[in-house]
Design an enzyme around this catalytic site. Sequence first.
Site, PDB file in Angstrom:
ATOM      1  N   SER A  87       5.453   4.568  -7.270  1.00 22.96           N
ATOM      2  CA  SER A  87       6.252   3.944  -6.623  1.00 22.96           C
ATOM      3  C   SER A  87       6.542   4.211  -4.681  1.00 22.96           C
ATOM      4  O   SER A  87       6.192   5.229  -4.403  1.00 22.96           O
ATOM      5  CB  SER A  87       7.806   4.095  -6.926  1.00 22.96           C
ATOM      6  OG  SER A  87       8.341   5.403  -6.605  1.00 22.96           O
ATOM      7  N   ARG A  88       6.930   3.441  -4.238  1.00 19.24           N
ATOM      8  CA  ARG A  88       7.026   3.575  -2.542  1.00 19.24           C
ATOM      9  C   ARG A  88       7.965   4.758  -2.458  1.00 19.24           C
ATOM     10  O   ARG A  88       7.739   5.628  -1.579  1.00 19.24           O
ATOM     11  CB  ARG A  88       7.325   2.523  -1.886  1.00 19.24           C
ATOM     12  CG  ARG A  88       7.339   2.586  -0.353  1.00 19.24           C
ATOM     13  CD  ARG A  88       7.670   1.300   0.407  1.00 19.24           C
ATOM     14  NE  ARG A  88       7.375   0.015   0.116  1.00 19.24           N
ATOM     15  CZ  ARG A  88       7.482  -1.010   0.996  1.00 19.24           C
ATOM     16  NH1 ARG A  88       7.952  -0.905   2.206  1.00 19.24           N
ATOM     17  NH2 ARG A  88       7.072  -2.240   0.732  1.00 19.24           N
ATOM     18  N   GLU A 123      -0.541   5.763  -2.958  1.00 19.82           N
ATOM     19  CA  GLU A 123      -1.049   4.457  -3.239  1.00 19.82           C
ATOM     20  C   GLU A 123       0.454   3.924  -3.871  1.00 19.82           C
ATOM     21  O   GLU A 123       0.797   4.405  -4.845  1.00 19.82           O
ATOM     22  CB  GLU A 123      -2.084   4.301  -4.071  1.00 19.82           C
ATOM     23  CG  GLU A 123      -2.583   3.061  -4.049  1.00 19.82           C
ATOM     24  CD  GLU A 123      -2.379   2.343  -5.622  1.00 19.82           C
ATOM     25  OE1 GLU A 123      -1.721   1.859  -5.648  1.00 19.82           O
ATOM     26  OE2 GLU A 123      -3.354   2.408  -6.468  1.00 19.82           O
ATOM     27  N   CYS A 146      -1.529  -2.130 -10.023  1.00 20.52           N
ATOM     28  CA  CYS A 146      -1.020  -2.372  -8.570  1.00 20.52           C
ATOM     29  C   CYS A 146      -1.620  -3.642  -8.224  1.00 20.52           C
ATOM     30  O   CYS A 146      -1.172  -3.832  -6.926  1.00 20.52           O
ATOM     31  CB  CYS A 146      -1.775  -1.177  -7.945  1.00 20.52           C
ATOM     32  SG  CYS A 146      -1.838   0.449  -8.973  1.00 20.52           S
TER      33      CYS A 146
END
Lengths: 525, 525
Positions: free
Chosen positions: B242-243, B265, B302
């Site tokens: 996750s971000r 990523e 993704c």
Amino acid sequence: MNLTGELLIGQQAVKGTHGTIKAVNPATGETLSPEFSGGTPQDARRACELAWSAFDSYRETSLAARADFLEAIAAEIEALGDALVERAVAESGLPEGRIQGERGRTCGQLRLFARTVRAGEWLDVRIDPALPDRQPLPRVDLRQRHIALGPVAVFGASNFPLAFSVAGGDTASALAAGCPVVVKAHPAHPGTCEMVGRAIQRAVAKCGLPEGVFSMLHDAGFEVGQALVGDPRIKAGGFTGSRKGGLALLGIAQNRPEPIPFYAEMSSINPVFLMPAALEARGKALGEAFVGSLNMGAGQFCTNPGLVIGIRGAGLDAFVEAAAEALKGSQAQTMLSPGIHDAYVRGVATLAESDKVREVARGLPGDGPNRCQSALFVATGEDVVADEALQAEVFGASSLIVSCRDAAEVKRVAEALEGQLTATLQMDEGDLEAARALLPTLERKAGRVMANGWPTGVEVCDAMVHGGPYPATSDARSTSVGTAAIFRFLRPVCYQDLPDALRPEAVKEGNPLSLKRLVDGQRES
Amino acid sequence: MNLTGELLIGQQAVKGTHGTIKAVNPATGETLSPEFSGGTPQDARRACELAWSAFDSYRETSLAARADFLEAIAAEIEALGDALVERAVAESGLPEGRIQGERGRTCGQLRLFARTVRAGEWLDVRIDPALPDRQPLPRVDLRQRHIALGPVAVFGASNFPLAFSVAGGDTASALAAGCPVVVKAHPAHPGTCEMVGRAIQRAVAKCGLPEGVFSMLHDAGFEVGQALVGDPRIKAGGFTGSRKGGLALLGIAQNRPEPIPFYAEMSSINPVFLMPAALEARGKALGEAFVGSLNMGAGQFCTNPGLVIGIRGAGLDAFVEAAAEALKGSQAQTMLSPGIHDAYVRGVATLAESDKVREVARGLPGDGPNRCQSALFVATGEDVVADEALQAEVFGASSLIVSCRDAAEVKRVAEALEGQLTATLQMDEGDLEAARALLPTLERKAGRVMANGWPTGVEVCDAMVHGGPYPATSDARSTSVGTAAIFRFLRPVCYQDLPDALRPEAVKEGNPLSLKRLVDGQRES
């Protein structure tokens, strides 16, 4: 040449409205004319806007056109003639011969990048052709090339007013990669900056490129530099200077809404290891040669040998004695600026006051302002390992000799070092095994490992690495000198099943650029 | 195979003392045995210490020995047989065929890196031989190769329990580069992690490598992961997730006393551009194919197509209608974990509640826990440009169709996008000029640009780029899939005037590794 002190924004020259910068001749203390006008964050935004609008066009210029542009910049700099040398000498206090040499390096560097651009290896083209019949799944057609990151903000260095300033290594490598450049001019040599900046402006016009490919701004404070690194249209930065300045800008680059790579080359004390056999055979000669490297350019090199490590004994004594003798007779040279001179005096005083450090010699004091009085100190390996402050860079002709008990202590000193640009072995044949034992540490610590030379003197070529682990630089994966510097400003893009009409030239069928591409795992010959 | 739930530190298996992790079968909600014991920061330090002590030796293994090791890992994973597939299916809810395919990809990836290691191009050897007679100054002998950065901390992804986990892409590329690896096991598939981790342990032993080359730790909270990224002996990190998680670890990596590269990523919505001629000719077929890509693996890729952009008209209407129809009949698949399912439900609800978004269709709700009910929405280009929140990634089978007034608005939407892993053009011949106009934007925004495919499905090969501008990743200069991923974990070192006896093999006289080196600007053939 008539200097106007203006900001160079695209093809325009604009009077700045935010403070003034005055160049000082450090050799005399005299203020040089004209006054240079400082830019505003608004000027920075305007330059970034132009750079952004030039980007898509400039990054797709042909290899030939981009190489021609780099060569045109070199020609325009040479066409400035003696006026450039005179101004750079006046602003930097560096000798004329040194500036002439640096001009040669600057233009040679631009031409070397032109060669690199034309060769096209930097595109790193990789092609995995479609395999429609592969089982269990077919493979699509995949083709990779590298493209430019985007507009780059360049912060020049004071100690190379040509080779690492407006048209220096960062600018050359960024332009070679296809990135427009916005330079924050160095306040210590603003006139040199203007002359070179105008030369680039002319090259942009002559090559018919979009004007935003190059701009240059003066900054009376820090606002312009900060605005550049923070601007969303800037996609990378290059900096050479102090650790404090580098880290401040790095912080801005990392904390933007969209973080960007920021290549800061900051501080290095370039350890020199005097190996036992070499010390025994030629301690005296090494001591003399060392002082030659230490004093070069008043010690104002990123690669100045600021730390010398050896094992106690007659060889090291002879080294210290010869170095002290040579140092005592060395003339004080003018430093680049009053600010750098002040920092040097403070750094030397801090070392001199440390109870862990013994002063060995000082050079001649010199007369006139901003003279660098060389300084040499000794400390024990034990103390250097224990006290990180002894590793602080003193920018100028000051060095610390580290006397160690034995090879194990030398290794401990090496392991305790921060990241470095260079590490040097002074060694004879009898030192081979000892050097081999030290080498893994040195290559972990430094970007360049050398034998029987001195770290000052950085060749601009394919194999050079002017970089190294933090805090020598902010990014050990790269070099700021040499053709590999182009990779700092590139990123890979993969094209999948694109019609050939839409593919960029580098990855088209038929290989129109005649590149040696990696096709299906095999290198084309 | 008997799972013990222990930490794998070097060749040891150690019971953790800090909390427990229980795997859950997301398809049934059932808790799987055994319990896995969480490590402490002390365990992380122990693993890092071992990795550090293995580093100098491992990074200088011969190309053949290192390639053999990668192949030995692949063989050990295959030797786990059906037990691995069963456990991975139970822990992930992914179908057996998918896990089998992923195992093939994982082992194929290790073997591809073995081939890359043997070929040695990654060493990027550059040699500028001495020119003792050059005027005005001689040139010293300079030779560059790449070396490993140091031990790497790897954080696996939940959505690829094999190909992007313990022996996944980050581990394979780091080991290929010569970096020891410490893995933070993913709590959603700890048993799969243990099986693969033990396979790597066996490969380390069989290849006679120092044990510190590999360790794997469970983490009941965040302490182990944070300790790894903060450890001074860790020199790089790889993360997929996750971000929020990626940015937290990136912050630690950047704010350590010695900052390190951290490859995260994070998030991507993978825009698909439906070009006018393609929409007109095959809007219905595109809508159906789109839903196939959207639903693949319950949308847990993704590269899932989370945004579809087209110009309003009959073609787009046909696309939306066909997509809605296909979606309505689509079965709800099990998601990877209750946490991911909860986040998906929240993300879909947020979109559904937005007054700028219209719901077009939902898939079948499914029965049983953690099922992903597909969702499709529509918004206008104007609103998407104005409201960044509409770009938020909803991890799972949800997508937003963006209906634009004209080509200019499509371009504005493209320019307003954040960085992406992929950008896709659905185009016919009549779309060539429109696609050409969009391409510069797409390659600035994404790591992979494709035509007439769907972004799901990432080939492991030389040309792949699985990366892209922030926030798709933290470093657009690299890829996490494909052989170019090795460059993330390397740095250049230059050797100057070293005696040949001291030179690393790659740069020795006589070219013992038979590399195609760049010598004096010319590529050896």
